[in-house]
Write a protein that holds these residues in place. Structure first.
Motif, PDB file in Angstrom:
ATOM      1  N   LEU A  46     -26.909 -38.029  97.562  1.00 60.09           N
ATOM      2  CA  LEU A  46     -25.548 -38.493  97.313  1.00 60.09           C
ATOM      3  C   LEU A  46     -24.646 -38.192  98.504  1.00 60.09           C
ATOM      4  O   LEU A  46     -23.824 -39.018  98.899  1.00 60.09           O
ATOM      5  N   GLY A  47     -24.818 -37.009  99.082  1.00 62.58           N
ATOM      6  CA  GLY A  47     -24.028 -36.648 100.255  1.00 62.58           C
ATOM      7  C   GLY A  47     -24.305 -37.564 101.436  1.00 62.58           C
ATOM      8  O   GLY A  47     -23.374 -38.041 102.099  1.00 62.58           O
ATOM      9  N   ILE A  48     -25.568 -37.829 101.702  1.00 61.53           N
ATOM     10  CA  ILE A  48     -25.931 -38.730 102.802  1.00 61.53           C
ATOM     11  C   ILE A  48     -25.309 -40.106 102.573  1.00 61.53           C
ATOM     12  O   ILE A  48     -24.702 -40.688 103.470  1.00 61.53           O
ATOM     13  N   SER A  49     -25.450 -40.625 101.354  1.00 62.87           N
ATOM     14  CA  SER A  49     -24.931 -41.972 101.083  1.00 62.87           C
ATOM     15  C   SER A  49     -23.417 -42.041 101.259  1.00 62.87           C
ATOM     16  O   SER A  49     -22.877 -43.080 101.630  1.00 62.87           O
ATOM     17  N   SER A  50     -22.728 -40.922 101.038  1.00 64.00           N
ATOM     18  CA  SER A  50     -21.274 -40.933 101.208  1.00 64.00           C
ATOM     19  C   SER A  50     -20.871 -40.997 102.684  1.00 64.00           C
ATOM     20  O   SER A  50     -19.730 -41.341 102.993  1.00 64.00           O
ATOM     21  N   TYR A  51     -21.794 -40.698 103.591  1.00 72.55           N
ATOM     22  CA  TYR A  51     -21.517 -40.751 105.026  1.00 72.55           C
ATOM     23  C   TYR A  51     -21.921 -42.086 105.655  1.00 72.55           C
ATOM     24  O   TYR A  51     -21.794 -42.268 106.848  1.00 72.55           O
ATOM     25  N   VAL A  52     -22.453 -43.005 104.860  1.00 69.84           N
ATOM     26  CA  VAL A  52     -22.965 -44.272 105.384  1.00 69.84           C
ATOM     27  C   VAL A  52     -21.999 -45.408 105.048  1.00 69.84           C
ATOM     28  O   VAL A  52     -21.449 -45.468 103.946  1.00 69.84           O
ATOM     29  N   ARG A  53     -21.836 -46.316 105.998  1.00 66.73           N
ATOM     30  CA  ARG A  53     -21.041 -47.530 105.779  1.00 66.73           C
ATOM     31  C   ARG A  53     -21.944 -48.730 106.046  1.00 66.73           C
ATOM     32  O   ARG A  53     -22.572 -48.837 107.099  1.00 66.73           O
ATOM     33  N   TRP A  54     -21.984 -49.633 105.056  1.00 66.05           N
ATOM     34  CA  TRP A  54     -22.784 -50.837 105.160  1.00 66.05           C
ATOM     35  C   TRP A  54     -21.949 -51.943 105.805  1.00 66.05           C
ATOM     36  O   TRP A  54     -20.712 -51.896 105.741  1.00 66.05           O
ATOM     37  N   PRO A  55     -22.594 -52.948 106.406  1.00 64.52           N
ATOM     38  CA  PRO A  55     -21.843 -54.049 107.027  1.00 64.52           C
ATOM     39  C   PRO A  55     -20.894 -54.743 106.056  1.00 64.52           C
ATOM     40  O   PRO A  55     -19.805 -55.157 106.430  1.00 64.52           O
ATOM     41  N   ALA A  56     -21.306 -54.874 104.806  1.00 62.79           N
ATOM     42  CA  ALA A  56     -20.444 -55.447 103.766  1.00 62.79           C
ATOM     43  C   ALA A  56     -20.177 -54.346 102.745  1.00 62.79           C
ATOM     44  O   ALA A  56     -21.093 -53.608 102.366  1.00 62.79           O
ATOM     45  N   PRO A  57     -18.934 -54.204 102.294  1.00 58.80           N
ATOM     46  CA  PRO A  57     -18.625 -53.140 101.329  1.00 58.80           C
ATOM     47  C   PRO A  57     -19.295 -53.391  99.971  1.00 58.80           C
ATOM     48  O   PRO A  57     -19.508 -54.535  99.573  1.00 58.80           O
ATOM     49  N   HIS A  58     -19.628 -52.311  99.294  1.00 55.53           N
ATOM     50  CA  HIS A  58     -20.251 -52.375  97.967  1.00 55.53           C
ATOM     51  C   HIS A  58     -19.505 -51.440  97.032  1.00 55.53           C
ATOM     52  O   HIS A  58     -19.261 -50.286  97.383  1.00 55.53           O
ATOM     53  N   ALA A  59     -19.164 -51.915  95.855  1.00 58.77           N
ATOM     54  CA  ALA A  59     -18.522 -51.060  94.857  1.00 58.77           C
ATOM     55  C   ALA A  59     -19.539 -50.112  94.245  1.00 58.77           C
ATOM     56  O   ALA A  59     -19.200 -49.044  93.758  1.00 58.77           O
ATOM     57  N   GLU A  60     -20.796 -50.527  94.271  1.00 60.03           N
ATOM     58  CA  GLU A  60     -21.886 -49.720  93.721  1.00 60.03           C
ATOM     59  C   GLU A  60     -23.052 -49.774  94.700  1.00 60.03           C
ATOM     60  O   GLU A  60     -23.369 -50.832  95.229  1.00 60.03           O
ATOM     61  N   ILE A  61     -23.679 -48.634  94.914  1.00 61.45           N
ATOM     62  CA  ILE A  61     -24.850 -48.562  95.785  1.00 61.45           C
ATOM     63  C   ILE A  61     -26.089 -48.517  94.901  1.00 61.45           C
ATOM     64  O   ILE A  61     -26.235 -47.617  94.072  1.00 61.45           O
ATOM     65  N   LEU A  62     -26.957 -49.494  95.072  1.00 57.96           N
ATOM     66  CA  LEU A  62     -28.217 -49.512  94.340  1.00 57.96           C
ATOM     67  C   LEU A  62     -29.260 -48.824  95.204  1.00 57.96           C
ATOM     68  O   LEU A  62     -29.581 -49.288  96.302  1.00 57.96           O
ATOM     69  N   ILE A  63     -29.759 -47.688  94.714  1.00 51.47           N
ATOM     70  CA  ILE A  63     -30.817 -46.968  95.420  1.00 51.47           C
ATOM     71  C   ILE A  63     -32.118 -47.249  94.679  1.00 51.47           C
ATOM     72  O   ILE A  63     -32.253 -46.965  93.492  1.00 51.47           O
ATOM     73  N   CYS A  64     -33.045 -47.866  95.379  1.00 53.79           N
ATOM     74  CA  CYS A  64     -34.325 -48.239  94.795  1.00 53.79           C
ATOM     75  C   CYS A  64     -35.343 -47.139  95.076  1.00 53.79           C
ATOM     76  O   CYS A  64     -35.466 -46.679  96.211  1.00 53.79           O
ATOM     77  N   LEU A  65     -36.038 -46.727  94.040  1.00 48.88           N
ATOM     78  CA  LEU A  65     -37.036 -45.668  94.133  1.00 48.88           C
ATOM     79  C   LEU A  65     -38.393 -46.320  94.324  1.00 48.88           C
ATOM     80  O   LEU A  65     -38.800 -47.165  93.535  1.00 48.88           O
ATOM     81  N   VAL A  66     -39.089 -45.931  95.387  1.00 48.97           N
ATOM     82  CA  VAL A  66     -40.355 -46.563  95.750  1.00 48.97           C
ATOM     83  C   VAL A  66     -41.423 -45.487  95.917  1.00 48.97           C
ATOM     84  O   VAL A  66     -41.189 -44.457  96.547  1.00 48.97           O
ATOM     85  N   GLY A  67     -42.590 -45.751  95.375  1.00 51.87           N
ATOM     86  CA  GLY A  67     -43.708 -44.829  95.531  1.00 51.87           C
ATOM     87  C   GLY A  67     -43.661 -43.714  94.493  1.00 51.87           C
ATOM     88  O   GLY A  67     -42.829 -43.695  93.596  1.00 51.87           O
ATOM     89  N   ALA A  68     -44.594 -42.776  94.657  1.00 56.47           N
ATOM     90  CA  ALA A  68     -44.675 -41.626  93.760  1.00 56.47           C
ATOM     91  C   ALA A  68     -43.669 -40.587  94.240  1.00 56.47           C
ATOM     92  O   ALA A  68     -43.917 -39.870  95.204  1.00 56.47           O
ATOM     93  N   THR A  69     -42.525 -40.538  93.581  1.00 59.23           N
ATOM     94  CA  THR A  69     -41.453 -39.625  93.974  1.00 59.23           C
ATOM     95  C   THR A  69     -41.528 -38.373  93.117  1.00 59.23           C
ATOM     96  O   THR A  69     -41.744 -38.443  91.906  1.00 59.23           O
ATOM     97  N   ARG A  70     -41.344 -37.245  93.748  1.00 59.92           N
ATOM     98  CA  ARG A  70     -41.428 -35.977  93.032  1.00 59.92           C
ATOM     99  C   ARG A  70     -40.056 -35.505  92.556  1.00 59.92           C
ATOM    100  O   ARG A  70     -39.955 -34.865  91.518  1.00 59.92           O
ATOM    101  N   TYR A  71     -39.009 -35.813  93.325  1.00 64.07           N
ATOM    102  CA  TYR A  71     -37.687 -35.253  93.028  1.00 64.07           C
ATOM    103  C   TYR A  71     -36.618 -36.308  92.783  1.00 64.07           C
ATOM    104  O   TYR A  71     -35.436 -36.035  92.949  1.00 64.07           O
ATOM    105  N   ALA A  72     -36.989 -37.495  92.370  1.00 63.96           N
ATOM    106  CA  ALA A  72     -36.016 -38.569  92.188  1.00 63.96           C
ATOM    107  C   ALA A  72     -35.422 -38.618  90.786  1.00 63.96           C
ATOM    108  O   ALA A  72     -34.504 -39.396  90.542  1.00 63.96           O
ATOM    109  N   ASP A  73     -35.907 -37.786  89.864  1.00 63.81           N
ATOM    110  CA  ASP A  73     -35.441 -37.863  88.478  1.00 63.81           C
ATOM    111  C   ASP A  73     -33.931 -37.690  88.339  1.00 63.81           C
ATOM    112  O   ASP A  73     -33.310 -38.306  87.483  1.00 63.81           O
ATOM    113  N   ALA A  74     -33.320 -36.849  89.156  1.00 65.16           N
ATOM    114  CA  ALA A  74     -31.890 -36.581  89.018  1.00 65.16           C
ATOM    115  C   ALA A  74     -31.023 -37.681  89.632  1.00 65.16           C
ATOM    116  O   ALA A  74     -29.806 -37.638  89.519  1.00 65.16           O
ATOM    117  N   LEU A  75     -31.650 -38.644  90.294  1.00 65.34           N
ATOM    118  CA  LEU A  75     -30.881 -39.775  90.813  1.00 65.34           C
ATOM    119  C   LEU A  75     -30.678 -40.767  89.664  1.00 65.34           C
ATOM    120  O   LEU A  75     -31.392 -41.730  89.504  1.00 65.34           O
TER     121      LEU A  75
END
Length: 184
Positions: A46-75
């Motif tokens: 969440l902290g990293i995403s708050s420091y990023v600016r996309w070319p087009a503004p987004h009201a919501e950031i969709l973070i897609c989870l890919v692969g076998a993730t161990r720590y993505a449950d809290a996202l």
């Protein structure tokens, strides 16, 4: 992060939101150490995403989870990402160009080499923030690579991947990575 310095207000809010979300997700059923680590990972993502600016503004950031993730449950869906943005998570079982079209960010877990190569071919040069768990090599398309040391979650930065993406990353995120990388 330096433990002697208090967290900024935005980081404290992000941590509080991540901790509040734990009972709603699978991390609450896991061992307490895993649940704590998942909350820490969510705070860093969440902290990293708050420091990023996309070319087009987004009201919501969709973070897609890919692969076998161990720590993505809290996202979890609906967590605030700072600056008025909201973060929503979606699990992608078979990432392809059509599925990735709506993703502003990727959280990458373990993938077979061929599948990872196909994913990288789809995202290199695209304005998609790519964050990987420690089991994934920090190369090619991974912009931020999480790493775990004792009780701390930190990250490395791949400046080449960021430059190719068209995303703008605030220098403070790069300073945090540099400071964390300098620790023994």
């Amino acid at each position: 992060m330096n433990r002697n310095r208090p967290l900024p207000a935005a980081a404290r809010r992000l941590l509080a939101c991540a901790c509040l979300a734990l009972p709603l997700c699978g991390a609450a059923r896991a061992d307490p150490g895993e649940a704590r680590r998942a909350a820490e990972v969510a705070q860093v993502v969440l902290g990293i995403s708050s420091y990023v600016r996309w070319p087009a503004p987004h009201a919501e950031i969709l973070i897609c989870l890919v692969g076998a993730t161990r720590y993505a449950d809290a996202l979890q869906d609906g967590l605030p990402a700072g600056g008025g943005l909201r973060l929503r998570a979606l699990r992608l079982n078979a990432p392809n160009a059509a599925a990735l079209a709506d993703c502003q960010a990727l959280y990458i877990g373990a993938l077979a080499d061929a599948e990872r190569d196909r994913l990288y071919a789809l995202i290199i040069g695209q304005p998609i923030l790519a964050i990987s768990e420690p089991i994934v090599p920090c190369s090619v398309a991974n912009m931020f690579c999480l790493k775990f040391r004792d009780a701390q979650v930190s990250f490395d930065v791949n400046l080449d991947a960021i430059a190719r993406s068209g995303l703008r990353v605030h220098p403070n995120a790069l300073r945090i990575a540099r400071r964390n990388g300098a620790q023994p």
